[in-house]
Design a protein around this motif. Structure first.
Motif, mmCIF file in Angstrom:
data_model
loop_
_atom_site.group_PDB
_atom_site.id
_atom_site.type_symbol
_atom_site.label_atom_id
_atom_site.label_comp_id
_atom_site.label_asym_id
_atom_site.label_seq_id
_atom_site.Cartn_x
_atom_site.Cartn_y
_atom_site.Cartn_z
ATOM 1 N N LEU A 1 32.038 -66.678 -3.270
ATOM 2 C CA LEU A 1 32.921 -65.941 -2.554
ATOM 3 C C LEU A 1 33.944 -65.425 -3.486
ATOM 4 C CD1 LEU A 1 34.925 -65.098 -0.045
ATOM 5 C CD2 LEU A 1 36.087 -67.326 -0.179
ATOM 6 N N ASP A 2 34.462 -66.152 -4.505
ATOM 7 C CA ASP A 2 35.245 -65.862 -5.841
ATOM 8 C C ASP A 2 34.468 -64.621 -6.410
ATOM 9 O OD1 ASP A 2 37.195 -67.679 -5.512
ATOM 10 O OD2 ASP A 2 36.097 -69.144 -6.940
ATOM 11 N N ALA A 3 33.069 -64.574 -6.654
ATOM 12 C CA ALA A 3 32.643 -63.594 -7.420
ATOM 13 C C ALA A 3 32.628 -62.289 -6.315
ATOM 14 C CB ALA A 3 31.137 -63.998 -7.777
ATOM 15 N N LEU A 4 32.265 -62.607 -5.200
ATOM 16 C CA LEU A 4 32.380 -61.200 -4.194
ATOM 17 C C LEU A 4 33.813 -60.657 -4.373
ATOM 18 C CD1 LEU A 4 30.111 -62.551 -1.289
ATOM 19 C CD2 LEU A 4 29.652 -60.732 -2.836
ATOM 20 N N GLN A 5 34.754 -61.505 -4.285
ATOM 21 C CA GLN A 5 36.095 -61.040 -4.309
ATOM 22 C C GLN A 5 36.565 -60.225 -5.571
ATOM 23 O OE1 GLN A 5 38.439 -64.309 -2.713
ATOM 24 N NE2 GLN A 5 38.191 -63.777 -0.587
ATOM 25 N N THR A 6 35.743 -60.335 -6.706
ATOM 26 C CA THR A 6 36.228 -59.675 -7.787
ATOM 27 C C THR A 6 35.803 -58.233 -7.698
ATOM 28 O OG1 THR A 6 34.173 -60.049 -8.926
ATOM 29 C CG2 THR A 6 35.827 -61.651 -9.389
ATOM 30 N N ASP A 7 34.802 -57.754 -6.917
ATOM 31 C CA ASP A 7 34.184 -56.540 -6.924
ATOM 32 C C ASP A 7 33.796 -56.151 -8.408
ATOM 33 O OD1 ASP A 7 34.790 -56.066 -4.384
ATOM 34 O OD2 ASP A 7 36.553 -55.596 -4.624
ATOM 35 N N GLU A 8 33.114 -57.125 -9.075
ATOM 36 C CA GLU A 8 32.906 -56.831 -10.560
ATOM 37 C C GLU A 8 31.282 -57.348 -10.536
ATOM 38 O OE1 GLU A 8 34.635 -55.514 -13.142
ATOM 39 O OE2 GLU A 8 36.306 -55.203 -11.922
ATOM 40 N N LEU A 9 30.869 -57.189 -11.579
ATOM 41 C CA LEU A 9 29.409 -57.839 -11.957
ATOM 42 C C LEU A 9 29.547 -59.131 -12.350
ATOM 43 C CD1 LEU A 9 27.896 -54.428 -13.575
ATOM 44 C CD2 LEU A 9 27.380 -55.623 -11.104
ATOM 45 N N SER B 1 35.234 -68.284 -11.352
ATOM 46 C CA SER B 1 36.660 -67.725 -11.346
ATOM 47 C C SER B 1 37.348 -68.080 -12.489
ATOM 48 C CB SER B 1 37.517 -68.265 -10.283
ATOM 49 O OG SER B 1 38.867 -67.549 -10.165
ATOM 50 N N GLY B 2 37.984 -66.969 -13.359
ATOM 51 C CA GLY B 2 38.691 -66.846 -14.380
ATOM 52 C C GLY B 2 37.934 -66.721 -15.712
ATOM 53 N N GLU B 3 36.505 -66.776 -15.652
ATOM 54 C CA GLU B 3 35.616 -66.449 -16.539
ATOM 55 C C GLU B 3 35.471 -64.742 -16.699
ATOM 56 O OE1 GLU B 3 32.871 -70.265 -16.671
ATOM 57 O OE2 GLU B 3 32.047 -68.335 -15.961
#
Length: 184
Positions: free
Chosen positions: A157-165, A172-174
């Motif tokens: 979820l954290d990764a999806l919410q970044t809209d980044e690769l 999160s935070g990396e």
């Protein structure tokens, strides 16, 4: 099984949110109940079993973290609302769970998702992260004998919410992957 990019199916199911016997009927939740929010909908095979409570309690331990990310947690099985109610009342820890349990006893939602186990016709251990537009962004399904990792679902979820690769094992935070920097 529905997959990434598919629209999460419409549903209208009874839900058990606590251990208070309702005056009348249990509340109903629909796919529109939490409009504009992310949703984690996770299924377990049966109430009153052994692996399922470990997962329910692990997701509950992270419920506030999901809420901090504007994500509603919904648990579900093919048991009835009364079975959910009885199970929540049979154990203090399950009774204190913060999120509602959907009763998909007609198996309409689990059938639409394609997650009914072939032999027993119970829901697989399936998890779906659904974006605010109702689009499935993550699907995970495990064998009935293997519990899942709620921390991994939160990480995704954290990764999806970044809209980044986001690289393998990203948290999160990396740093995410900067394509311009990678090709330079």
């Amino acid at each position: 099984m529905l997959t990434i990019g598919d629209k999460f199916p419409a549903f209208n199911l009874k839900a058990v949110s606590n251990t208070d016997l309702p005056d009348g009927d249990f509340e109903r939740l629909t796919d529109q109940s939490f409009s504009g929010k992310w949703k984690l909908v996770f299924f377990w095979p049966k109430d009153f079993t052994f692996i399922c409570p470990t997962e329910i309690l692990a997701f509950d331990a992270l419920a506030d973290e999901f809420a901090d990310r504007d994500c509603v947690v919904l648990g579900a099985s093919t048991d009835t609302d009364f079975v959910h109610f009885a199970w929540r009342n049979s154990r203090e820890d399950l009774g204190a769970v913060k999120f509602p349990w959907l009763a998909d006893n007609k198996k309409e939602l689990s059938s639409a998702l394609g997650i009914l186990e072939k032999d027993e016709a119970v829901a697989l251990r399936a998890s779906f992260l659904v974006d605010p537009d109702g689009i499935i962004r993550m699907v995970q399904a495990n064998d009935l004998s293997v519990g899942r990792n709620p921390e991994e679902v939160l990480r995704v979820l954290d990764a999806l919410q970044t809209d980044e690769l986001c690289p393998c094992n990203w948290h999160s935070g990396e740093e995410t992957i900067d394509v311009a920097k990678e090709v330079a």
